[in-house]
Design an enzyme around this catalytic site. Structure first.
Site, PDB file in Angstrom:
ATOM      1  N   LYS A 153      11.043  16.407 -24.259  1.00 49.99           N
ATOM      2  CA  LYS A 153      11.413  16.962 -22.724  1.00 49.99           C
ATOM      3  C   LYS A 153      12.681  16.023 -22.186  1.00 49.99           C
ATOM      4  O   LYS A 153      13.026  15.057 -22.753  1.00 49.99           O
ATOM      5  CB  LYS A 153      10.291  16.653 -21.980  1.00 49.99           C
ATOM      6  CG  LYS A 153      10.185  17.165 -20.745  1.00 49.99           C
ATOM      7  CD  LYS A 153       9.251  18.615 -20.913  1.00 49.99           C
ATOM      8  CE  LYS A 153       9.051  19.229 -19.494  1.00 49.99           C
ATOM      9  NZ  LYS A 153       8.219  20.422 -19.938  1.00 49.99           N
TER      10      LYS A 153
HETATM   11  P1  NAD Z   1       9.635  25.622 -10.606  1.00 42.22           P
HETATM   12  O1  NAD Z   1      10.518  24.474 -10.297  1.00 42.22           O
HETATM   13  O2  NAD Z   1      10.112  27.104 -10.988  1.00 42.22           O
HETATM   14  O3  NAD Z   1       8.364  25.785  -9.596  1.00 42.22           O
HETATM   15  C1  NAD Z   1       7.631  24.604  -8.984  1.00 42.22           C
HETATM   16  C2  NAD Z   1       7.187  24.969  -7.670  1.00 42.22           C
HETATM   17  O4  NAD Z   1       6.409  24.103  -7.325  1.00 42.22           O
HETATM   18  C3  NAD Z   1       7.950  25.486  -6.595  1.00 42.22           C
HETATM   19  O5  NAD Z   1       7.250  26.465  -5.932  1.00 42.22           O
HETATM   20  C4  NAD Z   1       8.007  24.219  -5.837  1.00 42.22           C
HETATM   21  O6  NAD Z   1       8.294  24.641  -4.346  1.00 42.22           O
HETATM   22  C5  NAD Z   1       6.469  23.776  -5.627  1.00 42.22           C
HETATM   23  N1  NAD Z   1       6.337  22.279  -5.550  1.00 42.22           N
HETATM   24  C6  NAD Z   1       7.030  21.489  -5.546  1.00 42.22           C
HETATM   25  N2  NAD Z   1       6.413  20.252  -5.118  1.00 42.22           N
HETATM   26  C7  NAD Z   1       5.391  20.776  -4.598  1.00 42.22           C
HETATM   27  C8  NAD Z   1       4.176  20.011  -3.934  1.00 42.22           C
HETATM   28  N3  NAD Z   1       4.331  18.884  -3.896  1.00 42.22           N
HETATM   29  N4  NAD Z   1       3.215  20.878  -3.485  1.00 42.22           N
HETATM   30  C9  NAD Z   1       3.190  22.070  -3.862  1.00 42.22           C
HETATM   31  N5  NAD Z   1       4.067  22.963  -4.710  1.00 42.22           N
HETATM   32  C10 NAD Z   1       5.029  22.158  -4.925  1.00 42.22           C
HETATM   33  O7  NAD Z   1       8.993  24.995 -11.962  1.00 42.22           O
HETATM   34  P2  NAD Z   1       7.919  25.757 -12.984  1.00 42.22           P
HETATM   35  O8  NAD Z   1       8.737  26.034 -14.114  1.00 42.22           O
HETATM   36  O9  NAD Z   1       7.038  26.906 -12.047  1.00 42.22           O
HETATM   37  O10 NAD Z   1       7.121  24.610 -13.157  1.00 42.22           O
HETATM   38  C11 NAD Z   1       5.870  24.385 -12.708  1.00 42.22           C
HETATM   39  C12 NAD Z   1       4.996  23.476 -13.937  1.00 42.22           C
HETATM   40  O11 NAD Z   1       4.485  24.228 -14.874  1.00 42.22           O
HETATM   41  C13 NAD Z   1       5.576  22.251 -13.928  1.00 42.22           C
HETATM   42  O12 NAD Z   1       4.489  21.134 -14.461  1.00 42.22           O
HETATM   43  C14 NAD Z   1       6.077  22.493 -15.614  1.00 42.22           C
HETATM   44  O13 NAD Z   1       6.338  21.377 -16.481  1.00 42.22           O
HETATM   45  C15 NAD Z   1       5.138  23.481 -15.932  1.00 42.22           C
HETATM   46  N6  NAD Z   1       5.158  24.224 -17.043  1.00 42.22           N
HETATM   47  C16 NAD Z   1       6.425  25.180 -16.881  1.00 42.22           C
HETATM   48  C17 NAD Z   1       6.788  26.085 -17.739  1.00 42.22           C
HETATM   49  C18 NAD Z   1       8.016  27.229 -17.726  1.00 42.22           C
HETATM   50  O14 NAD Z   1       8.054  27.764 -18.563  1.00 42.22           O
HETATM   51  N7  NAD Z   1       8.627  27.055 -16.678  1.00 42.22           N
HETATM   52  C19 NAD Z   1       6.045  26.157 -19.065  1.00 42.22           C
HETATM   53  C20 NAD Z   1       5.103  25.060 -19.241  1.00 42.22           C
HETATM   54  C21 NAD Z   1       4.575  24.226 -18.167  1.00 42.22           C
END
Ligand code: NAD
Length: 440
Positions: free
Chosen positions: A129
């Site tokens: 990561k």
């Molecule tokens: P992103 O940046 O696209 O979206 C994050 C979302 O969370 C946004 O809508 C943001 O406004 C919201 N957010 C931030 N702080 C918040 C809070 N305190 N309360 C509520 N909402 C809040 O990120 P993402 O890629 O969607 O990732 C989200 C999670 O999924 C992370 O834990 C990431 O590690 C995990 N993840 C992502 C992927 C991927 O393919 N992008 C894959 C596996 C896991």
């Protein structure tokens, strides 16, 4: 920085013939929490403590200073990191996060989670990561490009299609992956699409990648509901986070007939007991700088209230540590599907278990993204590209098989799904570690 005592604890616990785990302190950070789950798998599987000693530490941690010329002419220096946890099964793989809270400890946890996730899904990757401790909203596109390109240049010897393959995460997208791919390619002198996944289709991205993590989340929930004789149609689901993962999951679950009763982002949430109009909400967010606040089709709800809503499935899809000992007793959902990484603290996990709430663990629920990243990498390495239907079919096959392996083990041993998932994942890595042996 991190726990280095798991292998010692496991050795003494094994010697004491499976004593109960030591008392749980109130808060355990995501890294130590992941080590705790590793330690439990070590006990469950009687893994050699020497192997655990290796697995509990990241293999390589890189920190770089990134000087960036701001549009104002001033130079700011930001810190960038890449944590490579384990490459026993194959090249390192993991997302790149741009968020002010990025720290080595957080990235070490997320890198280790990637190792278990890939192993659980049977993908030949190890875990990594990376991230930069910035709020991307504070920078112009040009500044973000300069930050990303310098970060990629600094990591040039540490990434590569056979070495370590970054992907998008919080605060990054296909755009940043394209900059990393181009910077890497310019440095080595030829185009290397396989250095990143989650890149645009125009430079070798895979169809289906954008929705992949959300689709995997929907598949995991669907499988669990169907095991209980239920279906997505009509199920009430609340989703925290409306980004790449939460937004895609909301769309796909809504299309499958689920009622998305609430979603939220960093600015708060929206609730509608009869179900939100997700396509309208997406259009609204697209017009409002990706914010859902003020959407007229529902009532405002805070992030805290969202987690305690009456619903069938709760999907934390934002950040770590959202369900804690302070609110776990208020969760009303029967199923919590961890779309985010590490959204439930150790104590909260135990509280949910005691209350009979089933948690589908992160290393299973959100694995659809890394599965399609793997499929993107396979397509790129072979120069043969598939249509979206084929990509989704391959991903669904891997997700469904992994789901049922975990579910079956949990049922057989009468243990939570997380513990079952760790047994399967850690067991696979430990076996490979034994077969490879220790160098030199
Ligand atoms: P992103 O940046 O696209 O979206 C994050 C979302 O969370 C946004 O809508 C943001 O406004 C919201 N957010 C931030 N702080 C918040 C809070 N305190 N309360 C509520 N909402 C809040 O990120 P993402 O890629 O969607 O990732 C989200 C999670 O999924 C992370 O834990 C990431 O590690 C995990 N993840 C992502 C992927 C991927 O393919 N992008 C894959 C596996 C896991």
């Amino acid at each position: 920085m991190v726990s280095s005592t798991v292998s010692k604890q496991v050795a003494s616990k094994q010697a004491a013939s499976k004593q109960a785990a030591s008392p749980t302190p109130a808060y355990i950070c995501p890294y130590d929490r992941t080590c705790t789950y590793l330690g439990q798998a070590g006990i469950d599987l009687q893994i050699d403590p020497n192997v655990l000693r290796i697995l509990e530490q990241p293999r390589k941690v890189v920190t770089v200073s990134i000087p960036v010329k701001l549009d104002s002419g001033e130079v700011e220096v930001v810190a960038g990191h890449r944590v490579q946890h384990c490459d026993i099964l194959g090249p390192y793989k993991g997302g790149t996060r741009y968020h002010p809270a990025v720290s080595l400890q957080e990235l070490s946890a997320l890198a280790m989670l990637m190792t278990w996730k890939c192993a659980l899904l049977g993908i030949p990757y190890g875990g990594a990561k990376g991230g930069i401790a910035i709020n991307p909203a504070r920078y112009s596109v040009g500044e973000l490009e300069r930050i990303t390109r310098r970060y990629a240049s600094e990591l040039i010897k540490d990434i590569g299609p056979e070495v370590d393959i970054p992907a998008p995460d919080i605060g990054t997208s296909a755009r940043e992956m394209a900059w990393i791919m181009d910077t890497y390619s310019m440095n080595v002198g030829h185009a290397v699409p396989g250095v990143v996944t989650g890149k645009p289709l125009s430079i070798g991205g895979s169809k289906g990648r954008q929705m992949a993590t959300g689709l995997g989340v929907a598949i995991a929930i669907r499988e669990m509901l169907s095991e209980r004789g239920l279906s997505l149609a009509g199920s009430k689901i609340a989703i925290q986070g409306f980004g790449k993962v939460g937004g895609a999951a909301a769309t796909l679950l809504h299309e499958a007939g689920a009622k998305i009763v609430a979603v939220s982002d960093g600015g708060g949430g929206i609730f509608a007991g009869g179900g939100l109009d997700i396509p309208a909400l997406k259009q609204y967010a697209a017009r409002n700088n990706r914010r859902i606040k003020g959407f007229p089709g529902g009532e405002p709800v805070s992030n805290w209230e969202l987690l305690a809503l009456s619903c069938d499935v709760l999907v934390p899809a934002a950040l770590e540590d959202q369900i804690t000992e302070d609110n776990a007793d208020r969760v009303q959902a029967q199923i919590v599907a961890e779309a985010a990484n590490a959204p439930i603290t150790l104590v909260a996990d135990q509280m949910l278990e005691e209350r009979g709430i089933t948690v589908i663990p992160d290393i299973l629920t959100n694995a659809g993204g890394v599965v399609v990243s793997y499929l993107e990498w396979v397509q790129g390495q072979s120069y043969v590209f598939w249509d979206e239907e084929r990509v989704n079919q391959e991903m669904e096959g891997l997700m469904v098989r992994a789901y049922h392996r975990v579910s079956q083990k949990a049922r057989e041993l009468k243990i939570p799904m997380r513990r079952a998932a760790y047994m399967l994942a850690v067991g696979r890595v430990a076996e490979a570690a034994g077969d490879r042996g220790l160098y030199p």
